[in-house]
Scaffold this motif. Sequence first.
Motif, short mmCIF file in Angstrom:
data_model
loop_
_atom_site.label_atom_id
_atom_site.label_comp_id
_atom_site.label_asym_id
_atom_site.label_seq_id
_atom_site.Cartn_x
_atom_site.Cartn_y
_atom_site.Cartn_z
N ASP A 1 0.83 -1.21 0.00
CA ASP A 1 0.00 0.00 0.00
C ASP A 1 0.86 1.26 0.00
N ALA B 1 1.18 3.93 -3.12
CA ALA B 1 0.95 5.36 -2.92
C ALA B 1 2.14 6.17 -3.42
N LYS C 1 1.89 6.26 -7.22
CA LYS C 1 0.84 7.16 -7.69
C LYS C 1 1.23 8.63 -7.51
N GLU C 2 1.87 8.94 -6.40
CA GLU C 2 2.30 10.31 -6.18
C GLU C 2 3.38 10.73 -7.20
#
Length: 100
Positions: free
Chosen positions: A88, A92, A95-96
């Motif tokens: 997770d 993240a 994606k950032e």
Amino acid sequence: MKNVTMLCAAGTSTHIFAVKVQEVLDEQNAPVRVNAWSVAQAKEQGVDSELILLTPQVQFEAELVRALFPDKRVEVIDFNAFAAMDADVVAAQIKEALGL
């Protein structure tokens, strides 16, 4: 589809981790494909990537990888996230970094 390449020393454990990260990204409908390779394969495997992630074990290779791919984003995976295989957290990060 955005391509992400994870680089580590041999590629074995990171391949397993990349599969977990891919599962998280798929659940989130993120248009990302994650692959894992050894850092020795960076020159061949990083060509089509928008993001290259190095595992903590090979973070000392970051400048070399940046020199190979000056137009690509190169980051190091957080040590604790990698040690815990926390897909997770790394999803993240991806994606950032990709602005998703």
